[in-house]
Design a protein around this motif. Structure first.
Motif, PDB file in Angstrom:
ATOM      1  N   SER A  80       0.858  -1.182   0.000  1.00 23.84           N
ATOM      2  CA  SER A  80       0.000   0.000   0.000  1.00 23.84           C
ATOM      3  C   SER A  80       0.894   1.231   0.000  1.00 23.84           C
ATOM      4  N   PRO A  81       0.315   2.412  -0.208  1.00 21.20           N
ATOM      5  CA  PRO A  81       1.140   3.624  -0.271  1.00 21.20           C
ATOM      6  C   PRO A  81       1.652   4.121   1.079  1.00 21.20           C
ATOM      7  N   SER A  82       1.304   3.460   2.195  1.00 18.49           N
ATOM      8  CA  SER A  82       1.793   3.888   3.506  1.00 18.49           C
ATOM      9  C   SER A  82       1.673   2.739   4.501  1.00 18.49           C
ATOM     10  N   ALA A 202       5.695  -1.035   7.990  1.00 14.07           N
ATOM     11  CA  ALA A 202       5.802   0.280   7.370  1.00 14.07           C
ATOM     12  C   ALA A 202       7.143   0.328   6.655  1.00 14.07           C
ATOM     13  N   THR A 204       8.179   2.482   4.936  1.00 14.63           N
ATOM     14  CA  THR A 204       8.648   3.853   5.091  1.00 14.63           C
ATOM     15  C   THR A 204       9.894   3.906   5.966  1.00 14.63           C
ATOM     16  N   SER A 208      12.936   1.461   3.483  1.00 10.53           N
ATOM     17  CA  SER A 208      13.364   2.652   2.750  1.00 10.53           C
ATOM     18  C   SER A 208      14.760   3.076   3.208  1.00 10.53           C
ATOM     19  N   LEU A 214       7.096   6.657   1.085  1.00  6.28           N
ATOM     20  CA  LEU A 214       6.047   6.113   1.952  1.00  6.28           C
ATOM     21  C   LEU A 214       5.608   4.775   1.375  1.00  6.28           C
ATOM     22  N   GLY A 216       3.694   0.701   2.653  1.00  5.56           N
ATOM     23  CA  GLY A 216       3.293  -0.320   3.603  1.00  5.56           C
ATOM     24  C   GLY A 216       3.264  -1.674   2.932  1.00  5.56           C
ATOM     25  N   PRO A 239       1.295   1.153  -4.247  1.00  2.00           N
ATOM     26  CA  PRO A 239       2.247   2.259  -4.376  1.00  2.00           C
ATOM     27  C   PRO A 239       2.693   2.441  -5.816  1.00  2.00           C
ATOM     28  N   ASP A 243       8.463   4.198  -6.133  1.00  2.00           N
ATOM     29  CA  ASP A 243       8.603   3.845  -4.724  1.00  2.00           C
ATOM     30  C   ASP A 243       9.001   2.383  -4.560  1.00  2.00           C
ATOM     31  N   SER A 334       8.683  10.274  12.033  1.00  2.00           N
ATOM     32  CA  SER A 334       9.077   9.012  11.430  1.00  2.00           C
ATOM     33  C   SER A 334      10.357   8.500  12.074  1.00  2.00           C
TER      34      SER A 334
END
Length: 390
Positions: A80-82, A202, A204, A208, A214, A216, A239, A243, A334
């Motif tokens: 997911s995007p986060s 995460a 993120t 990363s 960002l 998930g 995402p 990313d 973060s």
């Protein structure tokens, strides 16, 4: 030598890439796209192509999914995007209207907010429980309990939960278990091996490693994978290709960065424990941290995030004076990146099942990749400001 016998450092350099499919190039390229063109009507109507629309995956996305599944020991992974998006995706996989959810009182506060704003609106009952409840969790099970959520260690307060015990008790009653495993990552804690149906990360943070994306991830065991994939496909919550490319790049160095974060954080935490202004350290590797013995039994290491409890007597204004003038530590929510961060916190603002009443003010530290002596100097000067404030 089989790839199955490779140690984790070696695996991380190989997961999610195939140089033969990439014309010899080392890294999986970025595939941007929505439309996929089919050769025949039969292929189009019966989904016979490997990829058939951008929202359901691309080679870049699949490379990351496959890599994370192998690292996690999972049947499959979606993204997911986060990180919060991954939590939501996992919860919507196991819950329906009228179900009962058990959530630890130490959970990441945005997860709690999602429960209140979204799940309660759609008729899910939520009970918050003491993260150290142990066997007594069975007293909270109801006939409509479908999901037990875990987060170990707890957000900000760092309680370690007995995951094998809790997942075993839940499984006996057909209750699905979800864990937020962001702090440890699959490198330090294998959530599925310890009984969790779904594991949330995460990306993120440590995947990363550079505070520039960002993401998930949710991985699933074989039993829960079909439901997770069906929920993911129904929402197209994925995402972007760039990313995913950055996450794959971060994967290659994640073990080295995580081990270095562990070493540096332990050095700083041990030094802080000896400072006169500090009462205690909330870090799972410290004997005084709740659940320390479970951490020693179940975890392979610790990451760069921990909290500090100050001795009584310091005011909030003094703490602000300390933090407002830090030279290296930035204030930000973060963690898992290359930079050191600090935030003040107070769990009493939102806890409902347990009392948060430490003897003094509290801060959470993320230890980055700066020189440790420089970090200690910055902290010592900050502690001097804390003590001198009048």
């Amino acid at each position: 030598m089989s790839k199955d016998t490779f140690k984790v450092e070696t695996k991380l350099t190989r997961l999610g890439r195939d140089v033969h499919d990439q014309y010899g190039f080392v890294n999986t390229p970025i595939y941007r796209g929505s439309t996929v063109v089919f050769d025949t009507v039969d292929s189009l109507q019966n989904n016979k192509a490997k990829f058939w629309y951008g929202t359901l995956g691309t080679p870049t996305i699949k490379s990351l999914e496959d890599a994370w599944s192998e690292l996690s020991g999972a049947e499959g992974t979606v993204m997911s995007p986060s990180g919060l998006g991954a939590v939501a995706l996992a919860l919507m996989t196991t819950l329906k209207s009228g179900d009962h959810l058990l959530m630890p009182d130490s959970v990441y506060n945005p997860t709690r907010n999602f429960c209140k704003v979204f799940l309660e609106k759609f008729g899910v009952e939520i009970t918050y429980y003491d993260p150290l409840v142990g066997e007594n969790i069975v007293e909270l099970f109801r006939t409509n309990t479908s999901t037990l959520f875990l987060e170990s260690p707890g957000s900000q307060s760092f309680e370690i939960q007995d995951v094998p015990l809790l997942t075993r008790l839940a499984k006996q009653r057909g209750i699905k278990t979800i864990i937020d495993n962001t702090w440890a990552t699959p490198i330090f804690f294998k959530a599925h091996e310890h009984g969790c149906d779904l594991s949330v990360e995460a990306g993120t943070k440590y995947l990363s490693g550079h505070s520039d994306l960002l993401m998930g991830l949710v991985s699933a065991n074989a039993e829960t994978w079909p439901a997770l994939r069906a929920m993911y496909d129904s929402m197209a919550m994925l995402p972007g290709a760039e990313d995913c490319f950055l996450a794959l790049r971060g994967l290659r160095t994640m073990h080295i960065r995580l081990k270095e974060a562990e070493r540096r954080a332990l050095e700083v935490a041990n030094w802080l424990s000896e400072q006169p202004e500090v009462s205690r350290i909330l870090h799972p590797a410290f004997e005084g941290c709740p659940g320390h013995e479970i951490w020693k039994r179940d975890f392979k290491g610790s990451s760069g995030l921990f909290s500090v409890v100050f001795k009584p007597g310091f005011s909030k204004e003094a703490l602000s004076y300390m933090l407002d003038n830090m030279k290296i530590f930035g204030m930000g929510y973060s963690w898992g990146g290359f930079e050191s961060l600090v935030v003040p916190f107070n769990c009493a603002d939102y806890r409902t099942a347990t009392k948060w009443n430490p003897e003094g003010l509290t801060i959470r530290l993320q230890i980055g990749l700066e020189n440790v002596e420089d970090l200690m100097t910055d902290l010592r000067q900050g502690l001097d400001r804390l003590s001198a404030f009048r």
